[in-house]
Scaffold this motif. Structure first.
Motif, short mmCIF file in Angstrom:
data_model
loop_
_atom_site.label_atom_id
_atom_site.label_comp_id
_atom_site.label_asym_id
_atom_site.label_seq_id
_atom_site.Cartn_x
_atom_site.Cartn_y
_atom_site.Cartn_z
N THR A 144 0.81 -1.22 0.00
CA THR A 144 0.00 0.00 0.00
C THR A 144 0.85 1.28 0.00
O THR A 144 0.31 2.38 0.01
CB THR A 144 -0.92 0.04 1.22
N LEU A 145 2.19 1.11 0.00
CA LEU A 145 3.08 2.26 0.06
C LEU A 145 4.09 2.23 -1.08
O LEU A 145 4.57 1.16 -1.47
CB LEU A 145 3.84 2.28 1.38
N PHE A 146 4.42 3.40 -1.61
CA PHE A 146 5.44 3.52 -2.66
C PHE A 146 6.38 4.65 -2.31
O PHE A 146 5.95 5.77 -2.00
CB PHE A 146 4.78 3.80 -4.01
N ALA A 147 7.68 4.37 -2.32
CA ALA A 147 8.71 5.37 -2.08
C ALA A 147 9.52 5.54 -3.36
O ALA A 147 10.23 4.62 -3.77
CB ALA A 147 9.62 4.96 -0.94
N PRO A 148 9.42 6.68 -4.04
CA PRO A 148 10.15 6.87 -5.29
C PRO A 148 11.66 6.93 -5.05
O PRO A 148 12.11 7.62 -4.13
CB PRO A 148 9.62 8.21 -5.82
N PRO A 149 12.45 6.20 -5.85
CA PRO A 149 13.90 6.24 -5.70
C PRO A 149 14.44 7.66 -5.77
O PRO A 149 13.99 8.48 -6.59
CB PRO A 149 14.39 5.40 -6.89
N SER A 150 15.36 7.97 -4.87
CA SER A 150 16.00 9.29 -4.78
C SER A 150 15.01 10.40 -4.47
O SER A 150 15.34 11.58 -4.57
CB SER A 150 16.75 9.61 -6.08
N GLY A 151 13.77 10.04 -4.11
CA GLY A 151 12.76 11.05 -3.82
C GLY A 151 12.31 11.82 -5.05
O GLY A 151 11.72 12.90 -4.93
N ALA A 152 12.56 11.28 -6.24
CA ALA A 152 12.23 11.96 -7.49
C ALA A 152 10.86 11.51 -7.99
O ALA A 152 10.63 10.31 -8.18
CB ALA A 152 13.30 11.68 -8.54
N PHE A 153 9.95 12.47 -8.20
CA PHE A 153 8.62 12.12 -8.68
C PHE A 153 7.99 13.32 -9.37
O PHE A 153 8.46 14.46 -9.23
CB PHE A 153 7.73 11.65 -7.52
N ASN A 154 6.93 13.07 -10.12
CA ASN A 154 6.16 14.14 -10.74
C ASN A 154 4.67 13.92 -10.47
O ASN A 154 4.30 13.01 -9.74
CB ASN A 154 6.47 14.22 -12.24
N ASP A 155 3.84 14.76 -11.05
CA ASP A 155 2.39 14.65 -10.83
C ASP A 155 1.89 13.26 -11.20
O ASP A 155 1.06 12.67 -10.49
CB ASP A 155 1.65 15.69 -11.67
N ASP A 156 2.37 12.74 -12.33
CA ASP A 156 1.92 11.42 -12.79
C ASP A 156 2.32 10.32 -11.82
O ASP A 156 1.57 9.37 -11.62
CB ASP A 156 2.49 11.11 -14.18
N THR A 157 3.50 10.44 -11.22
CA THR A 157 3.95 9.42 -10.27
C THR A 157 2.95 9.28 -9.13
O THR A 157 2.50 8.17 -8.80
CB THR A 157 5.32 9.80 -9.68
N VAL A 158 2.59 10.39 -8.52
CA VAL A 158 1.67 10.37 -7.38
C VAL A 158 0.28 9.93 -7.81
O VAL A 158 -0.38 9.14 -7.13
CB VAL A 158 1.63 11.75 -6.70
N SER A 159 -0.17 10.44 -8.97
CA SER A 159 -1.50 10.10 -9.46
C SER A 159 -1.61 8.62 -9.79
O SER A 159 -2.59 7.96 -9.45
CB SER A 159 -1.81 10.94 -10.70
#
Length: 234
Positions: A144-159
């Motif tokens: 139920t949890l996702f941690a993006p590598p290096s803390g790098a993400f965009n709107d699409d990642t979260v959506s």
């Protein structure tokens, strides 16, 4: 512990690929109904617990250190959340299952440690979906949890993560142990001015493992509990 046969692993992998295709198609064809205005407001940087802190252990290497961390956590009655890279899990199913059997939480850290900020919606869906489906099947859990590598993400990642039922998790404390290979530095960054709700990022490194008993002793002395991220958020 019984090892999965090569035939069983192949079956899991083939099943994962088939499910990923379904997930990617669904995510891309039916965008999330929830808007992502101000993406930082949608990612989670800190928990809600008054006396709980969470060790977030990102795993793409260090299998022996993972086993060592499990021993220390058990000794102190502590729980942690392991954010697992799918490519590592594919080669370390036995260790993955041990993490779950010890009562710790599993989260997704992607499959190939990609830069999610630079990925399209479809690419985010494929990378996240592949990891989640493999972890669910191989570990017998529901991620139920996702941690993006290096803390790098965009709107699409979260959506995309949200459409898959995943919360996007960042951190409030970073030990930077992958870069600064120093036990004392790791200890200080994991404990200085620590408080309830903090999410502490670390990796399975030798110096981090060496510092872990002192870190947990420090939390105990402050009246803090080491809990999973999900418990911290609740």
């Amino acid at each position: 512990m019984k090892r999965l046969s090569s035939r069983a692993l192949a079956a899991i992998t083939n099943g994962v690929l088939a499910l990923v295709l379904i997930v990617v198609g669904a995510v891309c064809f039916f965008p999330s109904a929830t808007g992502v205005a101000g993406v930082k407001g949608k990612a989670i940087y800190k928990g809600n617990s008054a006396d709980g802190v969470s060790l977030m252990i990102n795993v793409y290497w260090g299998t022996q250190e993972v086993y060592g961390m499990l021993d220390v956590l058990e000794e102190y009655g502590a729980k942690a959340t392991f954010f697992i890279g799918g490519s590592w899990a594919d080669d370390n199913v036995e260790c993955l299952k041990t993490i779950v059997e010890k009562g710790h939480e599993i989260g997704s850290h992607g499959y190939f440690h990609l830069d999610h900020e630079s990925l399209s919606r479809a690419e985010n869906a494929e990378e996240i979906g592949r990891s989640v489906e493999f972890l669910n099947l191989a570990a017998g859990v529901t991620v139920t949890l996702f941690a993006p590598p290096s803390g790098a993400f965009n709107d699409d990642t979260v959506s995309v993560a949200e459409s898959m039922g995943l919360k996007t998790i960042l951190w409030s404390r970073d030990t930077v142990d992958w870069r600064d290979k120093d036990e004392e530095v790791c200890f200080t960054r994991a404990t200085k001015e620590i408080g309830g709700g903090d999410l502490i990022l670390m990796h399975p490194m030798k110096h981090t493992l060496a510092a872990l008993p002192r870190i947990l002793e420090d939390y105990r002395a402050r009246g803090l509990r080491a809990v999973t991220v999900s418990e911290n958020l609740a």
